[in-house]
Design a protein around this motif. Structure first.
Motif, PDB file in Angstrom:
ATOM      1  N   LYS B 119     -23.952   2.657 -19.970  1.00 54.61           N
ATOM      2  CA  LYS B 119     -24.255   2.370 -21.362  1.00 54.61           C
ATOM      3  C   LYS B 119     -23.644   1.040 -21.781  1.00 54.61           C
ATOM      4  N   THR B 126     -26.198   1.267 -30.283  1.00 54.87           N
ATOM      5  CA  THR B 126     -26.112   2.714 -30.531  1.00 54.87           C
ATOM      6  C   THR B 126     -27.153   3.425 -29.667  1.00 54.87           C
ATOM      7  N   PRO B 127     -27.012   4.738 -29.540  1.00 56.98           N
ATOM      8  CA  PRO B 127     -28.024   5.483 -28.782  1.00 56.98           C
ATOM      9  C   PRO B 127     -29.406   5.372 -29.439  1.00 56.98           C
ATOM     10  N   GLU B 128     -29.449   5.018 -30.714  1.00 54.74           N
ATOM     11  CA  GLU B 128     -30.745   4.905 -31.395  1.00 54.74           C
ATOM     12  C   GLU B 128     -31.425   3.570 -31.107  1.00 54.74           C
ATOM     13  N   ASN B 129     -30.637   2.485 -31.073  1.00 49.63           N
ATOM     14  CA  ASN B 129     -31.322   1.189 -30.947  1.00 49.63           C
ATOM     15  C   ASN B 129     -31.408   0.670 -29.513  1.00 49.63           C
ATOM     16  N   LEU B 131     -32.404   1.720 -25.572  1.00 47.17           N
ATOM     17  CA  LEU B 131     -32.964   2.736 -24.675  1.00 47.17           C
ATOM     18  C   LEU B 131     -32.518   2.465 -23.235  1.00 47.17           C
ATOM     19  N   GLU B 138     -37.021   9.843 -20.571  1.00 46.47           N
ATOM     20  CA  GLU B 138     -36.709   8.483 -21.025  1.00 46.47           C
ATOM     21  C   GLU B 138     -37.872   7.542 -20.734  1.00 46.47           C
ATOM     22  N   ARG B 145     -43.037   2.549 -26.497  1.00 52.85           N
ATOM     23  CA  ARG B 145     -42.623   1.289 -27.143  1.00 52.85           C
ATOM     24  C   ARG B 145     -43.338   0.073 -26.579  1.00 52.85           C
ATOM     25  N   GLU B 222     -36.806  -3.147 -40.104  1.00 56.37           N
ATOM     26  CA  GLU B 222     -37.174  -2.095 -39.154  1.00 56.37           C
ATOM     27  C   GLU B 222     -36.929  -2.530 -37.714  1.00 56.37           C
ATOM     28  N   HIS B 224     -34.829  -5.191 -34.672  1.00 54.57           N
ATOM     29  CA  HIS B 224     -33.454  -5.441 -34.232  1.00 54.57           C
ATOM     30  C   HIS B 224     -33.265  -6.931 -34.014  1.00 54.57           C
TER      31      HIS B 224
END
Ligand SMILES: Cc1cc2nc3c(=O)[nH]c(=O)nc-3n(C[C@H](O)[C@H](O)[C@H](O)COP(=O)(O)OP(=O)(O)OC[C@H]3O[C@@H](n4cnc5c(N)ncnc54)[C@H](O)[C@@H]3O)c2cc1C
Ligand code: FES
Lengths: 109, 416
Positions: B119, B126-129, B131, B138, B145, B222, B224
């Motif tokens: 990681k 973060t785990p959200e932004n 992958l 996964e 995306r 919305e 990054h």
């Protein structure tokens, strides 16, 4: 050499176009085949694509009576089409072959 | 040798490539007792390599490429328990503990727990932004995306990052790939070959940012934003990190087994507990071809070969594992294949295979062939790499001119 009688004999190549212990690709009628010449100078034929992913076996390595797939080294006995272990588990279809006048013929149903 | 002289229960932890192969190999070797594979993933064992290739690029929704069908499991009497994580190994009692409290007894145990994606430790990650890619789920999440026109930032210029970049371009997504090292594939691939791969990615429109660190990740509405060490700010729709994998050693560590960059095993793949073995990405082992140098490989064929070898050792075999390391990667129309360990080489001799395909032989100081790396269309390189692999296994000291000259068949060198 497989002596089964086939409905149609299709001329594939000159017999000496394939080295001993080697393989050649042969395309016919939208289908691809692999033709083998064994170290003891016999000829065999199978479907041309690996049963793991659709990869041309003729780019692979022949050692004795084994063709090894060039992608992930799956192995088949090209005399019987038998898959010899992971990652291949589905056998290859084989076709009868005959030699006539220095040429290789494939027996297609 | 301790434990039951005649083992009756074989347990495999980890329903992956190595675990599945070991279970099958136990049967192929004639073992008639119980064989149980315990996996924390819900699925039957499946192949991971397609996850960064066909599973992302095929037009159809991907299916997992299962290694074993239910029929084959049945036919071989192998029990696979999916969704069952092992939480502890009780070596004294010869038991494994499952997350749901159940305990299962083993005579011999194989740990084949693989590795997990490393990681990112970065401000704003973060785990959200961000992958990652290791599992089928996964891959499915990633796939959604990779839309045409979406801008994807890939962090890491190793195999996974590069295959992801190629897959994203195949789906018409825009790609920026950021790598801290000054070149791609710095860990395992010689610079000349990595340069060919870099050029292929640039030709496909991937923007490479090499030798570039990351300061932080921020939200941009919305989207990054990634702030680079160069001051550049990359605004994107998705961030995927492929920055390596960490061996899954937790169970072994808590059980007091020796760890050395992975679960430490000997040449038979036995841990320091003679009834416990380890195989695949999770373990490190001595390689006799390279002076017993301790290796941990993350490679599909190694996982299979380890599975086969571990099964034999679990049944009392004493052979040392010595398969030549082999790895492949597919990117666009190019395949990269490496046999042996390129970093053991002191000199490189190149064979031009035509069509832009190139095969580098790596020779040690004493002239011994220790590795071969090739890039090009798969059909151009595969046969010669396979032959090189056999030559490496035979520890040959080849004549340099024969390696360079394409009219000299490598097969002929094998006989010598
Ligand atoms: C996206 C991707 C692409 C790849 N592409 C290539 C490639 O092109 N070429 C190549 O050579 N290699 C490739 N690899 C590497 C190859 O897939 C791995 O080397 C191989 O899967 C390792 O097998 P393994 O059995 O050691 O581990 P895994 O296949 O990872 O299996 C381990 C299993 O154990 C499970 N597990 C872990 N802990 C526990 C626990 N406590 N209880 C129960 N189960 C547990 C895990 O969830 C996992 O299912 C790729 C890997 C990935 C992720
Ligand atoms: S495509 Fe032939 S072994 Fe995988």
């Amino acid at each position: 050499m497989n002596t089964t009688t086939a409905a149609r004999w299709i001329e594939a190549c000159e017999a000496d176009a394939i080295d001993e212990e080697d393989v050649m690709r042969f395309d016919h009628d939208g289908h691809t085949y692999a033709i083998y010449r064994s170290p003891d100078d016999e000829y065999f034929a199978t479907d041309g694509l690996c049963t793991h992913e659709q990869i041309h076996l003729a780019d692979g390595l022949v050692m004795d009576h084994i063709i090894e797939c060039p992608k992930h080294n799956g192995r088949f006995d090209y005399r019987t089409g038998q898959a010899k272990g992971a990652p291949v588990c589905v056998n290859l279809k084989t076709y009868p072959v005959k030699l006539d006048g220095g040429k290789v013929f494939l027996g297609l149903a | 040798m301790t434990g039951a002289a005649q083992p009756e229960s074989m347990i495999v932890i980890g329903a992956g490539e190595a675990g599945a192969r070991a279970a099958m190999a136990l049967r192929e070797s004639g073992f008639a007792g119980r064989v149980t594979i315990l996996g924390d993933e819900a699925h039957r064992p499946y192949e991971r390599p397609p996850l960064s290739k066909a599973a992302l690029t095929d037009a159809a929704e991907p299916q997992a490429a299962f290694i074993l069908t239910p029929d084959r499991l049945d036919e071989h009497g192998i029990t696979h328990l999916g969704g069952r994580a092992v939480t502890a190994i009780d070596r004294a009692a010869h038991e494994v503990h499952l997350a749901d409290g159940e305990r299962l007894r083993y005579d011999r145990l194989l740990i084949a727990t693989g590795a997990r994606a490393r990681k990112l430790a970065l401000p704003g990650a973060t785990p959200e932004n961000v992958l990652y890619l290791r599992t089928f789920e996964e891959a499915r999440a990633l796939r959604s995306r990779l839309a045409p026109g979406a801008h994807i930032a890939i962090i890491g210029g190793g195999f996974i990052g590069l295959e992801l970049a190629a897959a994203a371009r195949a789906r018409d997504a825009d790609v920026t790939l950021i790598e801290l090292a000054p070149r791609l594939l710095a860990r395992a691939v010689p610079a000349a070959i990595a340069a060919i791969i870099a050029a292929r990615h640039e030709a496909a429109g991937v923007r490479l940012r090499l030798g570039t660190g990351i300061e932080r990740i921020e939200a941009e509405g919305e989207r990054h934003a990634i702030l680079l060490s160069t001051g550049e700010r990359i605004v994107c729709d998705g961030i995927i990190a492929g920055i390596g994998a960490v061996a899954e050693t937790g169970l072994a560590e808590r059980a007091g087994l020796a760890i050395d960059n992975g679960i430490a095993v000997d040449g038979r793949l036995a841990t320091n507990d003679p009834d416990i073995f380890a195989a695949g990405d999770c373990c490190s082992f001595p390689h006799p071809l390279y002076g017993d140098r301790r290796l941990r490989l993350e490679a599909w064929r190694n996982a299979q070969d380890h599975g086969n070898a571990a099964a034999k050792s679990m049944l009392g075999g004493s052979d040392a594992y010595q398969a030549v390391p082999w790895f492949w990667s597919d990117q666009y129309d190019l395949t990269l294949q490496i046999a042996g360990l390129a970093d053991e080489g002191r000199e490189t001799v190149t064979r031009d295979l035509g069509d832009g395909a190139r095969l580098d032989f790596h020779l040690a100081g004493d002239g011994r062939l220790v590795a071969a790396s090739a890039v090009g269309p798969n059909g151009r390189i595969a046969r010669d790499v396979r032959l090189a692999e056999m030559l490496i296994g035979k520890r040959v000291t080849p004549d340099r001119a024969s390696l360079v000259d394409v009219s000299v068949k490598l097969k002929g060198l094998l006989a010598g």
